[in-house]
Design an enzyme around this catalytic site. Structure first.
Site, short mmCIF file in Angstrom:
data_model
loop_
_atom_site.label_atom_id
_atom_site.label_comp_id
_atom_site.label_asym_id
_atom_site.label_seq_id
_atom_site.Cartn_x
_atom_site.Cartn_y
_atom_site.Cartn_z
CD GLU A 86 53.68 26.23 65.72
OE1 GLU A 86 53.89 25.48 64.85
OE2 GLU A 86 52.54 25.93 66.34
CG ASN A 113 50.73 31.95 69.75
OD1 ASN A 113 50.67 32.49 70.65
ND2 ASN A 113 50.28 31.34 68.46
CG HIS A 123 50.07 23.51 72.68
ND1 HIS A 123 48.23 23.31 73.03
CD2 HIS A 123 49.73 24.81 72.03
CE1 HIS A 123 48.08 24.05 71.72
NE2 HIS A 123 48.45 25.05 71.44
CD GLU A 142 47.88 28.15 70.17
OE1 GLU A 142 47.85 27.14 69.68
OE2 GLU A 142 48.32 28.96 69.08
CG ASP A 158 46.06 22.35 74.80
OD1 ASP A 158 47.48 21.94 75.36
OD2 ASP A 158 45.53 22.05 73.94
C1 XIL Z 1 45.59 22.95 65.31
C2 XIL Z 1 44.13 23.11 65.74
O1 XIL Z 1 43.25 23.05 66.63
C3 XIL Z 1 43.54 21.55 64.66
O2 XIL Z 1 42.00 21.85 64.60
C4 XIL Z 1 44.69 21.99 63.33
O3 XIL Z 1 43.88 20.17 63.05
C5 XIL Z 1 46.09 21.39 63.39
O4 XIL Z 1 45.94 23.23 64.08
N1 XIL Z 1 49.22 25.91 67.30
C6 XIL Z 1 49.19 26.92 67.03
C7 XIL Z 1 47.59 26.15 66.74
O5 XIL Z 1 49.17 27.75 66.46
O6 XIL Z 1 46.88 26.63 65.62
C8 XIL Z 1 47.10 24.54 66.01
O7 XIL Z 1 45.71 24.02 66.22
C9 XIL Z 1 47.81 24.32 67.59
C10 XIL Z 1 49.01 24.05 67.84
#
Ligand code: XIL
Length: 410
Positions: free
Chosen positions: A197, A240, A276, A305, A307
């Protein structure tokens, strides 16, 4: 209707995470009253065919990961976290059953972030991560490391924030951090998110909220990759980020950054698309177009990641508590299945076999999803993942299976 391109930072602000949401009519919630659990399929049902594995996705999926010859992963809690995968509890056992049946790679949802592994200057704590990696190795599961360098305030160890202002001293510290951690896990992980990020949604580098950019400018990214490679000569190294599966300035900036790394021969193996995403955003044509541009550079594409929540707070018609989806109806579960399938199909269509870094979903079961807190502020439920809270398969799992096996999405 047009997409809301001004990505909102309101709800994800605590993590520095922003999300764009479609306001197109295809993602418009409609009121419903059916019960969530009515759509679930019991994975332990005797109708699961153990021999069927690879081709069948009409109904319960026997083993998701056997349908792919690349990593099919899931993020997990471990160590001292609540609901640890390794806990000696019924919940832990149920999680392990799902993980060992359906996945071939794990990502630590938290415990391999900077503040966990490097909490004090010169002090590394690897015990919790080692226990997870050892479990994965014992079970024949791969591991994706997450993440060596991340701006997120709560994940930057306190001592680093007050570390030397001298750029070269700070750079040496960052290099030692990346190299030491990569080296500790060398040979035991398949891949690392080296930098997580680095960009804002408008394509500018994160600055005001990134210690690393403030101290070193964009060259901190080179340093992180070069030192990660020094620590592990064989692990795949990824950049990422989120909100890069839509066409727009953020993805363009990532692409330009990646081109710079390639030009300078900084070691990078792939780009991680967090994904996401939402039911109606981004479009599959945007997703494919962006995957293709990474493929064109000969880099791996990894969905890191994934979802897909049912509700989208950035959609104009979402208006809690007056208008939102309060339950996962069979119809919504079906639409979500199709959406999962279409995203996996986009991946299979565009990314050639040798560049498939894998597909990881961010969490096992719905109520454990980080989105319940970060996106919905615990105001209501949502159902973004592949398993329900009793660890039953959802239609979404079948959608992923359909995508992996080339079935028409339905
Ligand atoms: C999130 C975790 O899932 C949570 O449990 C934590 O509180 C915050 O981080 N992008 C990322 C991840 O790269 O590390 C994040 O994970 C979600 C967004």
């Amino acid at each position: 209707m047009k997409l809301s391109l001004s990505c909102s930072v309101l709800l994800f602000a605590a993590l520095g995470l922003a999300a764009c949401g479609g306001s197109s009519s295809d993602s418009k919630p409609s009121p419903s009253s059916s019960s969530a659990s009515s759509s679930s399929i019991n994975s332990s049902s005797s109708s699961v065919s153990s021999a069927s594995s690879s081709a069948i996705s009409d109904g319960p999926v026997a083993s998701l990961h056997t349908l792919a010859d690349f990593p099919v992963g899931v993020s997990v809690s471990a160590g001292n976290e609540q609901q640890s995968l390794l806990a000696n509890t019924d919940n832990g056992a149920a999680q392990r059953n799902v993980v060992e049946t359906h996945f071939s790679q794990l990502t630590a949802g938290n415990i391999m972030k900077m503040s966990y592994l490097h909490p004090t200057e010169g002090g590394y704590t690897f015990d919790q991560a080692d226990a997870l990696v050892n479990y994965a190795n014992e079970k024949g599961l791969g591991m994706h490391g997450h993440a060596l360098v991340w701006h997120s305030d709560y994940q930057v160890p306190g001592w680093m924030k007050t570390y030397s202002n001298d750029p070269e001293t700070f750079r040496a510290m960052l290099a030692e951090h990346s190299e030491t951690i990569a080296s500790h896990f060398a040979g035991r992980l398949e891949s690392w998110d080296v930098v997580n990020e680095a960009f804002n949604d408008d394509g500018t580098y994160r600055n005001s909220d990134s210690l690393f950019y403030q101290r070193l400018g964009e060259t901190y990214i080179d340093t992180a990759f070069i030192s990660a490679r020094a620590g592990d000569p064989n692990v795949d190294l990824y950049y990422n980020d989120f909100n890069i599966s839509n066409v727009g300035p953020k993805f363009n900036a990532v692409l330009a950054m990646v081109d710079g790394l390639i030009e300078r021969e900084v070691p990078i193996d792939g780009v991680g698309f967090q994904m996401h995403v939402f039911m109606g955003w981004p479009s599959t044509s945007d997703i494919k177009s962006n995957f293709q541009k990474i493929v064109d550079r000969g880099l791996k594409v990894k969905i890191t990641e994934l979802d897909i929540p049912i509700n989208n707070p950035y959609d104009g018609s979402y208006n809690y508590p007056n208008n939102y989806q309060a339950s996962l109806t069979p119809e919504l579960a079906q639409t979500q299945k199709t959406r999962y399938c279409e995203i996996v199909t986009a991946y299979m269509d565009v990314v050639p076999e040798d560049l498939r870094g894998g597909i990881t979903v961010w969490g096992i079961n719905d109520s454990s999803s980080w989105l319940i807190q970060q996106l919905f502020n615990r105001q209501h439920q949502d159902w973004p993942l592949l398993f329900d809270d009793e660890f039953n398969q959802k239609p979404a799992l079948e959608g992923v299976a359909d995508g992996l096996t080339g079935k028409t999405c339905s």
